[in-house]
Design a protein around this motif. Structure first.
Motif, PDB file in Angstrom:
ATOM      1  N   SER A 174      -6.280  -2.812  -2.220  1.00  0.00           N
ATOM      2  CA  SER A 174      -5.988  -1.389  -2.005  1.00  0.00           C
ATOM      3  C   SER A 174      -7.028  -0.870  -1.023  1.00  0.00           C
ATOM      4  O   SER A 174      -8.177  -0.637  -1.379  1.00  0.00           O
ATOM      5  N   HIS A 175      -6.611  -0.706   0.217  1.00  0.00           N
ATOM      6  CA  HIS A 175      -7.592  -0.525   1.294  1.00  0.00           C
ATOM      7  C   HIS A 175      -6.938   0.171   2.481  1.00  0.00           C
ATOM      8  O   HIS A 175      -5.719   0.126   2.660  1.00  0.00           O
ATOM      9  N   GLY A 176      -7.779   0.791   3.311  1.00  0.00           N
ATOM     10  CA  GLY A 176      -7.278   1.434   4.513  1.00  0.00           C
ATOM     11  C   GLY A 176      -6.387   2.613   4.175  1.00  0.00           C
ATOM     12  O   GLY A 176      -6.747   3.471   3.372  1.00  0.00           O
ATOM     13  N   LYS A 177      -5.199   2.637   4.759  1.00  0.00           N
ATOM     14  CA  LYS A 177      -4.264   3.731   4.502  1.00  0.00           C
ATOM     15  C   LYS A 177      -3.228   3.393   3.437  1.00  0.00           C
ATOM     16  O   LYS A 177      -2.404   4.241   3.084  1.00  0.00           O
ATOM     17  N   VAL A 178      -3.287   2.157   2.944  1.00  0.00           N
ATOM     18  CA  VAL A 178      -2.330   1.744   1.910  1.00  0.00           C
ATOM     19  C   VAL A 178      -3.045   1.820   0.564  1.00  0.00           C
ATOM     20  O   VAL A 178      -3.479   0.809  -0.003  1.00  0.00           O
ATOM     21  N   ILE A 179      -3.192   3.044   0.052  1.00  0.00           N
ATOM     22  CA  ILE A 179      -3.990   3.256  -1.156  1.00  0.00           C
ATOM     23  C   ILE A 179      -3.272   4.154  -2.182  1.00  0.00           C
ATOM     24  O   ILE A 179      -3.875   4.516  -3.182  1.00  0.00           O
ATOM     25  N   LYS A 180      -2.002   4.470  -1.935  1.00  0.00           N
ATOM     26  CA  LYS A 180      -1.244   5.237  -2.923  1.00  0.00           C
ATOM     27  C   LYS A 180      -0.575   4.275  -3.884  1.00  0.00           C
ATOM     28  O   LYS A 180       0.002   3.269  -3.482  1.00  0.00           O
ATOM     29  N   SER A 181      -0.655   4.606  -5.171  1.00  0.00           N
ATOM     30  CA  SER A 181      -0.157   3.676  -6.187  1.00  0.00           C
ATOM     31  C   SER A 181       1.325   3.374  -6.007  1.00  0.00           C
ATOM     32  O   SER A 181       1.761   2.233  -6.200  1.00  0.00           O
ATOM     33  N   GLY A 182       2.115   4.393  -5.638  1.00  0.00           N
ATOM     34  CA  GLY A 182       3.549   4.173  -5.475  1.00  0.00           C
ATOM     35  C   GLY A 182       3.867   3.179  -4.378  1.00  0.00           C
ATOM     36  O   GLY A 182       4.754   2.323  -4.536  1.00  0.00           O
ATOM     37  N   MET A 183       3.143   3.264  -3.263  1.00  0.00           N
ATOM     38  CA  MET A 183       3.376   2.334  -2.157  1.00  0.00           C
ATOM     39  C   MET A 183       2.936   0.919  -2.533  1.00  0.00           C
ATOM     40  O   MET A 183       3.637  -0.063  -2.242  1.00  0.00           O
ATOM     41  N   LEU A 184       1.789   0.792  -3.184  1.00  0.00           N
ATOM     42  CA  LEU A 184       1.316  -0.528  -3.602  1.00  0.00           C
ATOM     43  C   LEU A 184       2.262  -1.156  -4.614  1.00  0.00           C
ATOM     44  O   LEU A 184       2.544  -2.358  -4.563  1.00  0.00           O
ATOM     45  N   LEU A 185       2.775  -0.351  -5.539  1.00  0.00           N
ATOM     46  CA  LEU A 185       3.728  -0.865  -6.524  1.00  0.00           C
ATOM     47  C   LEU A 185       4.993  -1.347  -5.829  1.00  0.00           C
ATOM     48  O   LEU A 185       5.514  -2.430  -6.150  1.00  0.00           O
ATOM     49  N   HIS A 186       5.479  -0.572  -4.881  1.00  0.00           N
ATOM     50  CA  HIS A 186       6.676  -0.969  -4.130  1.00  0.00           C
ATOM     51  C   HIS A 186       6.446  -2.297  -3.406  1.00  0.00           C
ATOM     52  O   HIS A 186       7.304  -3.194  -3.440  1.00  0.00           O
TER      53      HIS A 186
END
Length: 298
Positions: A174-186
């Motif tokens: 979880s790093h940079g601009k990809v740090i929202k839980s919904g996006m990481l879960l997707h």
């Protein structure tokens, strides 16, 4: 009578297990990233890990050299002695931190980053290291976000397939601009690969999104195989990294979520000394983390 005797016998056994658990409570597995000690050679890393009661080391670089597959200590001539040095010290290499970024749409950049990650997978396999880390890492404004996210997913699938014949898993941090839980879960759900998971850096997420770590953990728990732990003072002018417990990070909440959720991996201290030379020296920060961690984990 028999049922009563069986009940008492079982109850006695459960009490004994509970008492044993209290006498010998489980211990957290601690590691630290070599990002925090860029001036140390590998022998110093080993020595400090042992002296400060760490059980693992996470290799991000050696003496500031971030190209691990090309480092001489991992050459065909030296890799066996490097492994033996780690094993003889009672330590484990728990993660190799690559610089590979998965967000590129440009074919040449994408392939270059995939090739780098594959070298790390091969090296990790030779070292009996379970994980390599890759970055998502960006959501470039000149790329449609949906296409960027799909590129990350497809890259993870390719790397997961490459790692299939090894004991290595590829972990997206979880790093940079990809740090929202919904996006990481997707991303994790769409990747859906046995050799792919997450490095949860709760601070990277919380410092931007302010999502409560306990809620984030409940969503991503299935995929979290490794963690990065750090603290900092957060203000309008940025972040100032601090020793554990001296900043604003919700450390206790994050660690309790991991512990109560049955997380059995390493809690890895990520002291970003290489990027922030002004922060405390590793001779201070690395012992401080191992001595004070239990205050927040218990």
């Amino acid at each position: 009578m028999k049922n009563r005797r069986e009940f008492l016998k079982q109850s006695s056994g459960l009490f004994g297990l509970s008492a044993l658990h209290l006498i010998n409570p489980p211990k957290a597995l601690l590691s630290f990233s070599t990002l925090g000690c860029p001036s140390w050679n590998f022998s110093q890393v080993i020595q400090q890990a042992v002296e400060n009661k760490y059980s693992g080391i996470e290799i991000r670089g050696i003496k500031g050299d971030l190209d691990l597959p090309a480092n001489s200590i991992f050459s065909p001539t030296n890799i066996s002695s490097t492994r033996r040095q780690v094993e003889d010290a009672g330590l484990k290499i728990v993660n190799l931190g690559s610089s590979s970024n998965m967000h590129f749409l440009d074919p040449k950049k994408r392939q270059s980053n995939l090739d780098e990650a594959k070298k790390y997978i091969e090296l990790a396999n030779h070292l009996s290291c379970p994980f390599i880390r890759v970055f998502p890492n960006d959501l470039p404004k000149d790329q449609p976000e949906k296409e960027t996210v799909n590129a990350i997913i497809q890259s993870l699938i390719e790397l997961g397939d490459f790692a299939k014949t090894s004991g290595v898993k590829v972990l997206l941090e979880s790093h940079g601009k990809v740090i929202k839980s919904g996006m990481l879960l997707h991303i994790m759900q769409e990747t859906n690969h046995a050799h792919v998971g997450l490095v949860w850096d709760f601070f990277n997420m919380w410092s931007i999104t302010k999502e409560p770590p306990a809620i984030v953990y409940s969503l991503l728990k299935k995929y979290i195989l490794h963690t990065h732990i750090k603290d900092a003072i957060v203000s309008d002018v940025g972040e100032k990294y601090t020793l554990l417990g001296e900043g604003h990070a919700p450390i206790r909440e994050a660690l309790h979520a991991l512990k109560l959720g049955g997380y059995a991996g390493y809690y890895s201290f990520e002291w970003e000394k290489l990027w922030h030379p002004e922060i405390q020296e590793p001779e201070i920060a690395i012992p401080h983390f191992s001595k004070n961690f239990s205050t927040y984990w218990q």
